[in-house]
Design an enzyme around this catalytic site. Structure first.
Site, PDB file in Angstrom:
ATOM      1  N   LYS A 226       1.000  -1.206  -0.077  1.00 57.49           N
ATOM      2  CA  LYS A 226      -0.177   0.080   0.068  1.00 57.49           C
ATOM      3  C   LYS A 226       0.888   1.426  -0.188  1.00 57.49           C
ATOM      4  O   LYS A 226       1.936   0.984   0.136  1.00 57.49           O
ATOM      5  CB  LYS A 226      -0.978   0.076   1.099  1.00 57.49           C
ATOM      6  N   ARG A 260      -3.762 -10.055   4.673  1.00 56.97           N
ATOM      7  CA  ARG A 260      -4.016 -10.288   3.332  1.00 56.97           C
ATOM      8  C   ARG A 260      -2.889  -9.328   2.510  1.00 56.97           C
ATOM      9  O   ARG A 260      -2.450  -8.314   3.000  1.00 56.97           O
ATOM     10  CB  ARG A 260      -5.500  -9.154   3.099  1.00 56.97           C
TER      11      ARG A 260
HETATM   12  C1  YH5 Z   1      -8.205  -4.201   3.190  1.00 61.34           C
HETATM   13  O1  YH5 Z   1      -7.222  -3.402   3.713  1.00 61.34           O
HETATM   14  N1  YH5 Z   1      -7.612  -3.530   0.700  1.00 61.34           N
HETATM   15  S1  YH5 Z   1      -7.954  -3.030  -1.783  1.00 61.34           S
HETATM   16  C2  YH5 Z   1      -3.533   0.201  -3.107  1.00 61.34           C
HETATM   17  C3  YH5 Z   1      -1.977  -0.452  -3.121  1.00 61.34           C
HETATM   18  C4  YH5 Z   1      -2.052  -1.762  -2.826  1.00 61.34           C
HETATM   19  C5  YH5 Z   1      -3.128  -2.483  -2.392  1.00 61.34           C
HETATM   20  C6  YH5 Z   1      -1.164   1.313  -3.930  1.00 61.34           C
HETATM   21  N2  YH5 Z   1      -9.616  -4.607   0.051  1.00 61.34           N
HETATM   22  C7  YH5 Z   1      -8.224  -4.352   1.965  1.00 61.34           C
HETATM   23  O2  YH5 Z   1      -5.304  -3.944  -1.599  1.00 61.34           O
HETATM   24  N3  YH5 Z   1     -10.154  -5.587   2.169  1.00 61.34           N
HETATM   25  C8  YH5 Z   1      -8.413  -3.823  -0.129  1.00 61.34           C
HETATM   26  O3  YH5 Z   1      -0.982   0.089  -3.820  1.00 61.34           O
HETATM   27  C9  YH5 Z   1      -9.206  -4.874   1.499  1.00 61.34           C
HETATM   28  N4  YH5 Z   1      -8.664  -4.948   3.959  1.00 61.34           N
HETATM   29  C10 YH5 Z   1      -9.634  -5.684   3.503  1.00 61.34           C
HETATM   30  N5  YH5 Z   1     -10.573  -6.470   4.251  1.00 61.34           N
HETATM   31  C11 YH5 Z   1      -6.893  -2.109  -1.591  1.00 61.34           C
HETATM   32  C12 YH5 Z   1      -5.410  -2.657  -1.563  1.00 61.34           C
HETATM   33  C13 YH5 Z   1      -4.416  -1.535  -2.396  1.00 61.34           C
HETATM   34  C14 YH5 Z   1      -4.344  -0.497  -2.664  1.00 61.34           C
END
Ligand code: YH5
Length: 280
Positions: A226, A260
């Protein structure tokens, strides 16, 4: 602690890895998309899913909506088309709990009908019909905290006490679940790292992770790759594995039950090493 996910039981007495399986065409953060020609390539998705299971994922999180700022919103039909065939194909072939990353009532219902084992909702079942749809499935639900809406949530997030406010929100959503007939034993909490939070907020949530859930309610955390890692360490998205692994270890130490991640094999190694040292 154990949680029943349809026909499978998840043992959460040690932290489990949830592998991210994005079925959005614009997914940039997991280093690939499963679109070729003009449609979703199910074989490619299945290969990736199989690999994640071999690498140690106990859960696969299938999502068809991008929640990053600036992403196109998805129609219900498109989300159904991206998610349901993937859930069905994995459930027929692999021994793994399938989580569905969705806020949409029809996606919850149809995914459960083809073998989903967990509902993961970044909007904590607040969309019309979502609570009722989830209740009818008998599956566990992950309630995530978000301040604001995906498109604008990172513009200027503000809290007086981020830990208390996130906890109060999740407790309120737990009560809404109980009122809708979802037993407390089916609920998982998630503070929602990066969802309407600046770096200080995210760090405060991680430092105080144990305060975020009542006894007996499992915690899921998602920090893999993230932007907080990008800002804190000055790293591009393809340079965030060490930061992600450090955060996985730190969340496990602070009591997270489900982690996750994009990088399943590396995370599984980290958690295995922790287990060997600390929990012999
Ligand atoms: C979460 O924390 N996050 S989608 C931006 C990124 C990398 C990854 C800029 N769904 C979560 O994973 N569900 C998402 O790089 C989730 N908890 C739960 N339960 C966002 C994501 C991401 C966004």
């Amino acid at each position: 602690m154990k949680i029943h996910c349809g026909n499978r039981t998840l043992d959460l007495s040690t932290p489990q890895v949830m592998g991210i399986l994005n079925t959005t065409p614009d997914s940039f953060s997991d280093g690939g998309s499963y679109y070729a020609g003009g449609g979703l390539d199910l074989d490619l998705v299945l290969q990736r899913a199989e690999q994640m299971v071999r690498d140690g994922a106990a859960i696969l999180d299938v999502g068809g909506e991008s929640t990053r700022p600036g992403a196109e919103s998805v129609t219900e039909e498109e989300e159904l088309a991206r998610v349901v065939p993937v859930v069905e194909a994995i459930s027929q072939r692999l021994d793994v709990v399938i989580s569905v990353d969705t806020s949409t009532a029809s996606v919850i219902r149809e995914s459960a009908a083809v073998g989903a084992g967990l509902i993961n909702d970044v909007r904590a079942l607040t969309r019309p019909g979502a609570l009722e749809a989830a209740a009818a499935t008998d599956l566990p639900v992950c309630l995530m905290h978000m301040q604001g809406q995906p498109g604008t949530m990172q513009s200027n997030p503000e809290y007086t006490d981020v830990v208390a406010e996130v906890r109060a929100y999740l407790d309120q959503r737990l009560q809404a679940c109980i009122d809708a007939g979802i037993a407390r034993e089916r609920v998982i909490y998630d503070p929602g790292f990066g969802f309407g939070k600046n770096d200080e907020h995210n760090l405060a949530l991680l430092r105080n992770l144990t305060q975020l859930a009542p006894d007996g309610v499992p915690l899921l955390v998602g920090m893999s790759r993230k932007s907080m890692i990008g800002r804190l360490l000055d790293r591009n998205v393809d340079e965030r594995l060490p930061g992600s692994l450090a955060l996985a270890m730190l969340s496990a130490q602070r009591g997270a039950h489900i982690i996750r991640v994009h990088d399943v094999a590396a995370t599984a190694d980290v958690l295995k090493m922790r287990q060997l040292v600390d929990c012999a």
